[in-house]
Design a protein around this motif. Structure first.
Motif, PDB file in Angstrom:
ATOM      1  N   UNK A 268      41.415 -14.278 -58.737  1.00  0.00           N
ATOM      2  CA  UNK A 268      42.529 -13.336 -58.665  1.00  0.00           C
ATOM      3  C   UNK A 268      42.185 -12.133 -57.811  1.00  0.00           C
ATOM      4  N   UNK A 269      40.935 -11.710 -57.825  1.00  0.00           N
ATOM      5  CA  UNK A 269      40.530 -10.543 -57.042  1.00  0.00           C
ATOM      6  C   UNK A 269      40.575 -10.811 -55.545  1.00  0.00           C
ATOM      7  N   UNK A 270      40.625 -12.070 -55.144  1.00  0.00           N
ATOM      8  CA  UNK A 270      40.750 -12.401 -53.717  1.00  0.00           C
ATOM      9  C   UNK A 270      42.205 -12.431 -53.268  1.00  0.00           C
ATOM     10  N   UNK A 271      43.130 -12.130 -54.197  1.00  0.00           N
ATOM     11  CA  UNK A 271      44.570 -12.088 -53.902  1.00  0.00           C
ATOM     12  C   UNK A 271      45.151 -13.465 -53.569  1.00  0.00           C
ATOM     13  N   UNK A 272      44.509 -14.522 -54.050  1.00  0.00           N
ATOM     14  CA  UNK A 272      45.057 -15.856 -53.862  1.00  0.00           C
ATOM     15  C   UNK A 272      46.218 -16.044 -54.837  1.00  0.00           C
ATOM     16  N   UNK A 273      47.268 -16.699 -54.390  1.00  0.00           N
ATOM     17  CA  UNK A 273      48.428 -16.948 -55.243  1.00  0.00           C
ATOM     18  C   UNK A 273      48.098 -18.013 -56.289  1.00  0.00           C
ATOM     19  N   UNK A 274      48.814 -17.968 -57.406  1.00  0.00           N
ATOM     20  CA  UNK A 274      48.519 -18.891 -58.490  1.00  0.00           C
ATOM     21  C   UNK A 274      48.831 -20.332 -58.101  1.00  0.00           C
ATOM     22  N   UNK A 275      49.883 -20.572 -57.333  1.00  0.00           N
ATOM     23  CA  UNK A 275      50.251 -21.937 -56.958  1.00  0.00           C
ATOM     24  C   UNK A 275      49.151 -22.662 -56.202  1.00  0.00           C
ATOM     25  N   UNK A 276      48.706 -22.136 -55.044  1.00  0.00           N
ATOM     26  CA  UNK A 276      47.615 -22.818 -54.327  1.00  0.00           C
ATOM     27  C   UNK A 276      46.314 -22.823 -55.106  1.00  0.00           C
ATOM     28  N   UNK A 277      46.071 -21.772 -55.918  1.00  0.00           N
ATOM     29  CA  UNK A 277      44.858 -21.763 -56.739  1.00  0.00           C
ATOM     30  C   UNK A 277      44.890 -22.888 -57.767  1.00  0.00           C
ATOM     31  N   UNK A 278      46.009 -23.063 -58.429  1.00  0.00           N
ATOM     32  CA  UNK A 278      46.135 -24.070 -59.491  1.00  0.00           C
ATOM     33  C   UNK A 278      46.012 -25.482 -58.917  1.00  0.00           C
ATOM     34  N   UNK A 279      46.818 -25.790 -57.912  1.00  0.00           N
ATOM     35  CA  UNK A 279      46.795 -27.140 -57.340  1.00  0.00           C
ATOM     36  C   UNK A 279      45.472 -27.418 -56.617  1.00  0.00           C
TER      37      UNK A 279
ATOM     38  N   UNK B 266      39.360 -27.016 -72.167  1.00  0.00           N
ATOM     39  CA  UNK B 266      40.342 -25.987 -71.822  1.00  0.00           C
ATOM     40  C   UNK B 266      39.843 -24.578 -72.113  1.00  0.00           C
ATOM     41  N   UNK B 267      39.066 -24.412 -73.193  1.00  0.00           N
ATOM     42  CA  UNK B 267      38.710 -23.062 -73.652  1.00  0.00           C
ATOM     43  C   UNK B 267      37.307 -22.648 -73.214  1.00  0.00           C
ATOM     44  N   UNK B 268      36.362 -23.564 -73.165  1.00  0.00           N
ATOM     45  CA  UNK B 268      34.971 -23.199 -72.863  1.00  0.00           C
ATOM     46  C   UNK B 268      34.809 -22.438 -71.552  1.00  0.00           C
ATOM     47  N   UNK B 269      35.492 -22.818 -70.455  1.00  0.00           N
ATOM     48  CA  UNK B 269      35.326 -22.034 -69.216  1.00  0.00           C
ATOM     49  C   UNK B 269      35.723 -20.574 -69.369  1.00  0.00           C
ATOM     50  N   UNK B 270      36.736 -20.293 -70.187  1.00  0.00           N
ATOM     51  CA  UNK B 270      37.137 -18.899 -70.413  1.00  0.00           C
ATOM     52  C   UNK B 270      36.073 -18.135 -71.191  1.00  0.00           C
ATOM     53  N   UNK B 271      35.252 -18.863 -71.964  1.00  0.00           N
ATOM     54  CA  UNK B 271      34.163 -18.250 -72.732  1.00  0.00           C
ATOM     55  C   UNK B 271      32.839 -18.314 -71.991  1.00  0.00           C
TER      56      UNK B 271
ATOM     57  N   UNK C 196      41.238 -18.206 -67.303  1.00  0.00           N
ATOM     58  CA  UNK C 196      40.437 -17.144 -66.674  1.00  0.00           C
ATOM     59  C   UNK C 196      41.170 -16.436 -65.540  1.00  0.00           C
ATOM     60  N   UNK C 197      42.071 -17.147 -64.863  1.00  0.00           N
ATOM     61  CA  UNK C 197      42.813 -16.526 -63.768  1.00  0.00           C
ATOM     62  C   UNK C 197      43.649 -15.363 -64.289  1.00  0.00           C
ATOM     63  N   UNK C 198      44.316 -15.569 -65.417  1.00  0.00           N
ATOM     64  CA  UNK C 198      45.161 -14.509 -65.971  1.00  0.00           C
ATOM     65  C   UNK C 198      44.336 -13.489 -66.750  1.00  0.00           C
ATOM     66  N   UNK C 199      43.264 -13.941 -67.417  1.00  0.00           N
ATOM     67  CA  UNK C 199      42.402 -12.984 -68.116  1.00  0.00           C
ATOM     68  C   UNK C 199      41.703 -12.075 -67.115  1.00  0.00           C
ATOM     69  N   UNK C 200      41.378 -12.629 -65.945  1.00  0.00           N
ATOM     70  CA  UNK C 200      40.714 -11.821 -64.929  1.00  0.00           C
ATOM     71  C   UNK C 200      41.538 -10.663 -64.446  1.00  0.00           C
ATOM     72  N   UNK C 201      42.846 -10.713 -64.619  1.00  0.00           N
ATOM     73  CA  UNK C 201      43.690  -9.585 -64.202  1.00  0.00           C
ATOM     74  C   UNK C 201      43.360  -8.323 -64.984  1.00  0.00           C
ATOM     75  N   UNK C 202      42.822  -8.473 -66.209  1.00  0.00           N
ATOM     76  CA  UNK C 202      42.428  -7.313 -67.011  1.00  0.00           C
ATOM     77  C   UNK C 202      41.203  -6.618 -66.424  1.00  0.00           C
TER      78      UNK C 202
ATOM     79  N   UNK D 140      43.313 -30.891 -69.485  1.00  0.00           N
ATOM     80  CA  UNK D 140      42.581 -29.762 -70.065  1.00  0.00           C
ATOM     81  C   UNK D 140      42.062 -28.831 -68.980  1.00  0.00           C
ATOM     82  N   UNK D 141      41.660 -29.386 -67.841  1.00  0.00           N
ATOM     83  CA  UNK D 141      41.194 -28.560 -66.726  1.00  0.00           C
ATOM     84  C   UNK D 141      42.313 -27.650 -66.227  1.00  0.00           C
ATOM     85  N   UNK D 142      43.556 -28.144 -66.257  1.00  0.00           N
ATOM     86  CA  UNK D 142      44.686 -27.325 -65.828  1.00  0.00           C
ATOM     87  C   UNK D 142      44.761 -26.030 -66.625  1.00  0.00           C
ATOM     88  N   UNK D 143      44.481 -26.125 -67.924  1.00  0.00           N
ATOM     89  CA  UNK D 143      44.468 -24.912 -68.757  1.00  0.00           C
ATOM     90  C   UNK D 143      43.164 -24.145 -68.549  1.00  0.00           C
TER      91      UNK D 143
END
Length: 301
Positions: free
Chosen positions: A215-226, A117-122, A157-163, A149-152
C-alpha cells in the motif's frame, strides 16, 4: 656469369635482386611488414587464444554442472530410499495419525483455510498448512482451498497496512535501494502495476513483508490483488506437491515397505522439475525487475 652490383649473400633468406637480360643486377622491391599489420596479427593470435580459453572454460563449467547434478541425484536417491522413511516413522506419521483421529475432513479444511488466510497478517508462515492441504486434498481441491485462502491472506495486510502508512513510508525513505523494488508496483497504469506485482510475487522478495508494504507504494488494490493471486500460483503448486510427496513417503513407511525404484525416480524427477521451474521463474522475475528498475530510475530522479 657476371653480376654488376653487390654480391648476394648465400645465407640471406630474402631475395633482394635478380639479373636482367643484359647481365645487370636489378633490385626488386622488398615487402616489409608494417607495424600496424604486425599489431593486427598479434591481435588475431590473441583473439584465437581467448576463444580457445573461453571454450575450455565453458566445457569445464558444463562438466561441473554434470557432476553437481549427478551428486544431487545420488543424494536425493539416498534421502528418498533410507533417510525419509526414518523421519516419517519418528516425526510425520505420529502427526498424521493425530490429525486423522482429532479432525474430520471438513474441520481440517476450515483450519487450513483459516491458517493460510490469517497467518500472513500475523507475520507467521503458512507453508505447513499448504503441505497439509496437499496431503489431504491433492491438487484439485487443495489448490482451490489454498488460492481462496490466499485471496484473503494478501488482502488483510493490505488494508491493515493503511494504519501504518506513514511509518512504512518512512522506512522506505530510509532504505531507498531496498524499497526501489516495492515502489515499482506503484508506477504506471493498471497493467504495469499488475505486471510488477506478479514479478515481485514470483521473485524471492519476502511474501509477508510485501503484503504490508504494498500500500505504501501507492499500488491500486485491483492490480495488487490479481497480481498476487497469479504470482502465487507456482508457490501454491510446489507446496501441494511437497505435501503429496510427504504423504507418499508416509504411506510407504506406514505399510512397512520401501519405495520402489520407479517411485523414487518419479519423485526425484518431479521434485527436480518443481525446483527447476521455481529457479527459472525466479531468475526471470529478478531480471525483469532489474530492467524495470533501470527504466524507472531516471523518472524517479
Amino acid at each position: 656469369m657476371t653480376v654488376n652490383g653487390p654480391k648476394l649473400d648465400d645465407s640471406a633468406t630474402t631475395l633482394k635482386g635478380i639479373e636482367d637480360n643484359e647481365g645487370d643486377y636489378v633490385k626488386l622491391p622488398v615487402y616489409e611488414v608494417t607495424e600496424a599489420e604486425r599489431d593486427e596479427e598479434e591481435v588475431g593470435k590473441g583473439k584465437s587464444w581467448v576463444g580457445r580459453l573461453k571454450c575450455g572454460q565453458l566445457l569445464c563449467r558444463w562438466v561441473m554442472y554434470l557432476v553437481l547434478f549427478s551428486l544431487a541425484g545420488v543424494l536425493a536417491f539416498v534421502f528418498f530410499r533410507w533417510v525419509a522413511p526414518m523421519l516419517m516413522d519418528k516425526e510425520v506419521i505420529p502427526i498424521i495419525n493425530w490429525e486423522r483421529s482429532t479432525f474430520s475432513t471438513p474441520v481440517l479444511a476450515v483450519l487450513i483455510f483459516a491458517t493460510v488466510a490469517v497467518f500472513p497478517a500475523l507475520l507467521l508462515p503458512s507453508s505447513p498448512s499448504m503441505w497439509v492441504a496437499g496431503m489431504t486434498f491433492g491438487y484439485g481441491y487443495g489448490f482451490l482451498l489454498i488460492i481462496s485462502a490466499v485471496a484473503i491472506g494478501v488482502s488483510l495486510p493490505y488494508f491493515i497496512g493503511s494504519l501504518f502508512y506513514h511509518k512504512i513510508q518512512g522506512w522506505m525513505d530510509r532504505y531507498p535501494k531496498r524499497a526501489s523494488i516495492i515502489r515499482l508496483a506503484g508506477e504506471g497504469d493498471w497493467l504495469n502495476q499488475f505486471r510488477s506485482v506478479v514479478l515481485i510475487r514470483v521473485s524471492p522478495f519476502p511474501y509477508i513483508i510485501y503484503n504490508y508494504c504494498a500500500l505504501a507504494s501507492n499500488v491500486k488494490y485491483g492490480p495488487y490483488f490479481l497480481g498476487s493471486l497469479v504470482g502465487m500460483i507456482p508457490d501454491v503448486f510446489i507446496a501441494i506437491y511437497t505435501g503429496i510427496v510427504i504423504r507418499a513417503l508416509a504411506d510407504a513407511s506406514h505399510s512397512q515397505h520401501s519405495l520402489s525404484a520407479q517411485e523414487i525416480i518419479f519423485n526425484i524427477l518431479g521434485f527436480a522439475t518443481a525446483v527447476a521451474t521455481t529457479i527459472i521463474c525466479t531468475i526471470f522475475a529478478k531480471r525483469r525487475l532489474s530492467k524495470l528498475q533501470m527504466e524507472e530510475e531516471p523518472l524517479l530522479q
